[in-house]
Design a protein around this motif. Structure first.
Motif, PDB file in Angstrom:
ATOM      1  N   VAL A  15       0.876  -1.168   0.000  1.00 45.91           N
ATOM      2  CA  VAL A  15       0.000   0.000   0.000  1.00 45.91           C
ATOM      3  C   VAL A  15       0.914   1.219   0.000  1.00 45.91           C
ATOM      4  O   VAL A  15       2.118   1.112   0.288  1.00 45.91           O
ATOM      5  N   GLU A  75      -0.682   4.625   0.708  1.00 40.94           N
ATOM      6  CA  GLU A  75      -1.393   5.781   1.227  1.00 40.94           C
ATOM      7  C   GLU A  75      -0.860   6.097   2.621  1.00 40.94           C
ATOM      8  O   GLU A  75      -0.614   5.184   3.414  1.00 40.94           O
ATOM      9  N   LYS A 109      -1.631   4.122   6.071  1.00 38.73           N
ATOM     10  CA  LYS A 109      -2.374   2.873   5.873  1.00 38.73           C
ATOM     11  C   LYS A 109      -1.562   1.657   6.346  1.00 38.73           C
ATOM     12  O   LYS A 109      -0.355   1.581   6.143  1.00 38.73           O
ATOM     13  N   THR A 110      -2.267   0.710   6.974  1.00 36.43           N
ATOM     14  CA  THR A 110      -1.602  -0.489   7.509  1.00 36.43           C
ATOM     15  C   THR A 110      -0.985  -1.310   6.381  1.00 36.43           C
ATOM     16  O   THR A 110      -1.665  -1.612   5.395  1.00 36.43           O
ATOM     17  N   THR A 137       0.439  -4.339   4.034  1.00 36.02           N
ATOM     18  CA  THR A 137      -0.085  -5.670   3.715  1.00 36.02           C
ATOM     19  C   THR A 137       1.089  -6.655   3.696  1.00 36.02           C
ATOM     20  O   THR A 137       1.671  -6.918   4.728  1.00 36.02           O
ATOM     21  N   ASN A 175       4.440  -0.259   3.891  1.00 39.49           N
ATOM     22  CA  ASN A 175       3.799   0.889   3.244  1.00 39.49           C
ATOM     23  C   ASN A 175       4.897   1.732   2.573  1.00 39.49           C
ATOM     24  O   ASN A 175       5.926   2.003   3.177  1.00 39.49           O
TER      25      ASN A 175
END
Ligand code: HEC
Length: 186
Positions: A95, A97, A100-101, A103, A107
């Motif tokens: 990810v 953003e 944001k957590t 994945t 990030n």
């Protein structure tokens, strides 16, 4: 009614037909069909594919995709718009953003110039934790060109993009992912 003579003739005809079909099939298989030895001798032609998957970025494979230095050289003219499209491949694992957590991978918001292996709460491989330094443009270029060659033991299971200009473009896009986008090198 069919008498027994006629039945015998019919049965004979059917048998002959079957013999003809299977006989012909057998003859064809024997003459033009694949003899078991042939494919065995064809297989040795495969090694080029094996060579292509050999260590990405290793000196043996520069002809196909250039080196990390090629990527660095392309950065001043890199195209972040194209990079944004290419980044879809990265989004399988990343990810990007703000806040944001993560994945599968960390990030990537604000990744340019941040210390390696530093996204809070993300569990990096030992190899990445030991690499040291910041994600400068130069380091990103070498990493993305051949992740496993640049950080042996990384858990980023990705072989690079195979195209120095795509790699430069995606790095140019990463540079936009920040409150203050990082200017590309001149
Ligand atoms: C198959 C999943 C996968 C894909 C696809 C992938 N990555 Fe990664 N990436 C990872 C993982 C996992 C890590 C953590 C590596 C480690 O700890 O060794 C990582 C780490 C990174 C890092 C280091 C970040 C840090 O915080 O230190 C960067 C930069 C990065 N990836 C960029 C990219 C880019 C750009 C792409 C697309 C061109 C991409 N990755 C594609 C899984 C992936």
């Amino acid at each position: 009614m069919m008498d027994s003579f006629e039945f015998t003739k019919l049965a004979g005809a059917v048998l002959s037909a079957l013999l003809l079909i299977f006989g012909t099939k057998t003859v064809i298989e024997m003459t033009v069909g694949h003899s078991p030895e042939k494919p065995g001798f064809v297989l040795p032609a495969a090694p080029p594919a094996e060579a292509a998957t050999a260590p990405a970025g290793a000196p043996a494979a520069p002809a196909a995709s250039g080196s990390g230095e090629d990527v660095v050289a392309l950065l001043p003219k890199a195209n972040p718009e194209n990079g944004k499209a290419i980044f879809k491949k990265c989004q399988a694992c990343h990810v990007s953003e703000k806040g944001k957590t993560p994945t599968v991978g960390p990030n990537l918001w604000d990744v340019v110039n941040r210390p390696k292996a530093s996204y809070p709460g993300y569990k990096y491989s030992e190899a990445m934790q030991k690499k040291g330094g910041d994600w400068s443009f130069d380091q990103l270029a070498h990493f993305l060109h051949g992740p496993k060659a640049f950080v042996p033991g990384t858990k980023m299971l990705f072989n690079g993009l195979g195209s120095p200009s795509d790699e430069a473009d995606v790095i140019a896009y990463l540079a936009t992912l920040a409150d203050t986008p990082v200017p590309l090198p001149k």
